[in-house]
Design a protein around this motif. Sequence first.
Motif, short mmCIF file in Angstrom:
data_model
loop_
_atom_site.label_atom_id
_atom_site.label_comp_id
_atom_site.label_asym_id
_atom_site.label_seq_id
_atom_site.Cartn_x
_atom_site.Cartn_y
_atom_site.Cartn_z
N VAL A 66 0.94 -1.09 0.51
CA VAL A 66 0.22 0.15 -0.20
C VAL A 66 1.09 1.48 0.07
CG1 VAL A 66 -1.45 1.59 1.32
CG2 VAL A 66 -1.46 -1.16 1.27
N GLY A 67 1.82 1.16 0.42
CA GLY A 67 2.52 2.56 1.25
C GLY A 67 3.66 2.99 -0.92
N ASP A 68 3.97 1.72 -0.97
CA ASP A 68 4.71 1.71 -2.91
C ASP A 68 3.28 2.44 -3.81
OD1 ASP A 68 7.00 0.38 -1.40
OD2 ASP A 68 6.16 -1.42 -2.38
N LEU A 69 2.12 1.96 -3.50
CA LEU A 69 1.50 2.55 -4.39
C LEU A 69 1.08 4.19 -4.08
CD1 LEU A 69 -1.52 -0.44 -4.89
CD2 LEU A 69 0.77 -0.07 -6.26
N ARG A 70 1.34 4.48 -2.74
CA ARG A 70 1.01 5.64 -2.46
C ARG A 70 2.04 6.68 -2.57
NH1 ARG A 70 -4.73 5.70 -1.30
NH2 ARG A 70 -5.56 5.02 0.64
N TYR A 71 3.09 5.90 -2.92
CA TYR A 71 4.69 6.93 -2.98
C TYR A 71 4.74 7.01 -4.44
CZ TYR A 71 9.66 7.46 -3.67
OH TYR A 71 10.54 8.03 -3.34
N TYR A 72 4.28 6.47 -5.21
CA TYR A 72 4.42 6.22 -6.94
C TYR A 72 2.72 6.76 -7.04
CZ TYR A 72 6.69 2.09 -6.45
OH TYR A 72 7.77 1.17 -6.36
N ASP A 73 2.15 7.12 -6.72
CA ASP A 73 0.86 8.06 -6.84
C ASP A 73 1.51 9.32 -5.75
OD1 ASP A 73 -1.22 8.78 -8.31
OD2 ASP A 73 -2.76 8.63 -5.71
N GLY A 74 2.56 9.89 -5.46
CA GLY A 74 3.05 11.36 -5.26
C GLY A 74 1.75 11.44 -3.91
N ASP A 75 1.24 10.53 -2.79
CA ASP A 75 1.55 11.10 -1.43
C ASP A 75 2.54 10.68 -0.49
OD1 ASP A 75 -0.27 11.62 0.01
OD2 ASP A 75 -2.57 9.85 -0.07
N LEU A 76 3.33 11.41 -0.25
CA LEU A 76 4.22 10.74 0.41
C LEU A 76 4.21 10.51 1.83
CD1 LEU A 76 6.98 12.74 -0.80
CD2 LEU A 76 6.69 10.70 -1.92
N GLN A 77 2.76 12.15 2.85
CA GLN A 77 2.45 11.86 4.07
C GLN A 77 2.35 9.90 4.27
OE1 GLN A 77 3.51 13.13 6.33
NE2 GLN A 77 4.33 15.31 5.55
N SER A 78 0.76 10.44 3.34
CA SER A 78 0.01 8.49 3.35
C SER A 78 1.43 7.10 2.92
CB SER A 78 -0.70 8.28 2.39
OG SER A 78 -1.37 6.68 2.54
N ALA A 79 2.06 7.34 2.39
CA ALA A 79 3.38 6.18 1.96
C ALA A 79 4.15 6.43 2.79
CB ALA A 79 4.61 6.34 1.46
N ARG A 80 4.74 6.59 3.86
CA ARG A 80 5.30 7.56 4.66
C ARG A 80 4.70 6.47 6.54
NH1 ARG A 80 7.46 8.39 10.07
NH2 ARG A 80 9.62 8.80 10.25
N SER A 81 3.41 6.75 6.04
CA SER A 81 2.42 6.04 7.70
C SER A 81 2.69 4.31 6.89
CB SER A 81 1.16 6.66 7.58
OG SER A 81 0.13 6.35 7.98
N TYR A 82 2.43 3.77 5.98
CA TYR A 82 2.06 2.69 5.80
C TYR A 82 3.13 2.15 6.34
CZ TYR A 82 -2.28 2.41 3.77
OH TYR A 82 -4.39 3.01 4.28
N TYR A 83 4.36 2.66 5.68
CA TYR A 83 5.78 2.36 5.66
C TYR A 83 5.81 1.89 7.49
CZ TYR A 83 6.98 2.66 0.63
OH TYR A 83 6.81 2.53 -0.85
N ALA A 84 6.16 2.86 7.91
CA ALA A 84 5.85 2.78 9.28
C ALA A 84 5.04 1.90 10.42
CB ALA A 84 5.49 4.80 10.09
#
Length: 368
Positions: free
Chosen positions: A266-284
Amino acid sequence: MSSLCPFAKATTGGVCPMKSDKKPDKNGGGACPVTGKGHDKETGAEDRAGGAEDPRLVPAKCPFGYDSNTFKLGPLSCMVCQALLHDASKCKPCLHKFCKACISRFKDCPLCGADVEGIEPDTELQVLVDRFIDGHARIKRSLAGGDGEAAGGKGKVIYEDVSMERGAFLVQQAMRAFRAQNIESAKSRLSMCAEDIREELKSSQDNLDLCSQLGAVLGMLGDCCRTLGDAPSAITYYEESAEFLSKLPTKDLELVHTLSVSLNKVGDLRYYDGDLQSARSYYARSLEVRRNSVKEHSAVASQVIDVATSLAKVADVDRNLGNEEAAVEGFEEAIKCLEKLKLDSEQASLEQRRRSVLDFLQKQLGGK
């Protein structure tokens, strides 16, 4: 391909996330789901004539070659993906039959080499395949349970040794199709499996085994959607997978890994979509799951590498968000984890993975 029949009791070489305890449909009696012939007292004489010792026994023979010891590609299978047909189609003019997605990739028939001048659906054959999946794979193995009843409810039917259970069979077919890039077929089989488990969960909401099974299947559905380019659906499946897997004890390393991977995807898909805050939340969240696991399993090398990988993902997002100090701290912690990890010669694949992650981290810190 394994020589074992997907309906046999024998181990298939993989761990299936599905263990169904469904009972046969009582309204169907002992009817064969493929031929439609019944096994009630009107046809019982034929069974007895065939040599069955117990007149109530339903023969386990499959009319299409899926007996209890061997598996072979039969008339219900696609020779390209080696799974049961999905959107069965015949190519013209030779009329050989394949999955639509499989034959659509060819200009010449894979079986005879004839030019493919057109493709048309074979609805009748697909109906037969669907009946085979829906019925034959449901038959129970247990003789002692007396799970089924004969037509009219006048006598119990005892089902002989038939098969792998429905969920395991569906997942096996999905994996075959996925490996052959027939993603729609894989998605269809996994959707059936997920629907079965959801139905079971309605009456057993706290069943941890079912939650584990559904979490695994939903994760695979997410992979299908991601491969098809449907990121929103993939995220939905990964999130739901994580929801079910989060309910499970963290002592099972395989489940912990599956949960953390779903969160990372999920973090990867958010990251590629440009939503870095959401990506960080899932990675964390994934990092937290892995940190908790490594506390109990510090000697398991794969767990340490997983933690370092998650640290790298979080640090990478921090750098992109402009938080360089936090990024450097994350990269350095990950490097320390990997440098402390000592692997022996029998762990070559893990050493390769450790080295790959370590090289990436060192590049992030300018080769330090």
